[in-house]
Write a protein that holds these residues in place. Sequence first.
Motif, PDB file in Angstrom:
ATOM      1  N   UNK A  48       0.805  -1.600  -0.200  1.00  0.00           N
ATOM      2  CA  UNK A  48      -0.199  -0.079  -0.053  1.00  0.00           C
ATOM      3  C   UNK A  48       0.677   1.385  -0.086  1.00  0.00           C
ATOM      4  N   UNK A  49       1.900   1.270   0.905  1.00  0.00           N
ATOM      5  CA  UNK A  49       2.906   2.093   0.898  1.00  0.00           C
ATOM      6  C   UNK A  49       3.580   2.553  -0.585  1.00  0.00           C
ATOM      7  N   UNK A  50       4.251   1.216  -1.050  1.00  0.00           N
ATOM      8  CA  UNK A  50       4.740   1.721  -2.460  1.00  0.00           C
ATOM      9  C   UNK A  50       3.546   2.371  -3.503  1.00  0.00           C
ATOM     10  N   UNK A  51       2.216   1.845  -3.614  1.00  0.00           N
ATOM     11  CA  UNK A  51       1.244   2.330  -4.029  1.00  0.00           C
ATOM     12  C   UNK A  51       0.650   3.510  -4.592  1.00  0.00           C
ATOM     13  N   UNK A  52       0.980   4.422  -2.710  1.00  0.00           N
ATOM     14  CA  UNK A  52       1.175   6.160  -3.013  1.00  0.00           C
ATOM     15  C   UNK A  52       1.606   6.580  -3.880  1.00  0.00           C
ATOM     16  N   UNK A  53       2.655   5.536  -3.764  1.00  0.00           N
ATOM     17  CA  UNK A  53       3.826   7.344  -4.947  1.00  0.00           C
ATOM     18  C   UNK A  53       4.404   7.946  -4.181  1.00  0.00           C
TER      19      UNK A  53
END
Length: 204
Positions: free
Chosen positions: A171-176
């Motif tokens: 989720x942190x990675x996908x937040x950009x």
Amino acid sequence: PNDYVANTGMALRLLGKGSHLARLEINFMPMAVAVRQAPKANFMPLIVLGIAAITVTGMYFFTQMTSQETINLQTSVSQKMKLNSDLQKQIKEASDKQKVDVDAYKQTLTTLKGPLDYLAQQRTYLNRDLGKAFAMLPGTMNLTSISDDGIVISLEGTAPSEEMVLDYARDLRQSGQFKLIMVTSIKNQDYNEISFVLTIAVNQ
């Protein structure tokens, strides 16, 4: 009597014709003789002299008192002028010192402006990144340690399972918002809890 000798002789001559016994009384004193009175004592000059002496003495003492008062007043004025001069000197010294301190403070602010601006910017980034990390943290996960050097954030904590840690990292990675998300450590604490370490490279 000498003034009446001639008249006395003539009178005796006339009387001598009728009788050899004759008595002649001549009053050659003035008809009215005023009794000379003794002069009265005149104390006015003494009174005037005494008043003059008292006046001169009073003026002398008044002059002396005035002179002493003038000296005392001049001394007091001199002391106050010196005190005022010393006070103005102290005020000027304090003002000069304050000006020097203000200039030094301004110079220090100018020197530290760059580092302070950098720290303020880093704090802004830290608040932004940590705010995101906390916002996306599941309620069943706990963070026990956080470290940040301005480039990398290290999150240590506990979670019920490995899948939850991996989902959190995804989720942190996908937040950009972050450059890189790595799960650097996962360890079993007991049958229903694990410990983990996430390393997050932040964007500048």
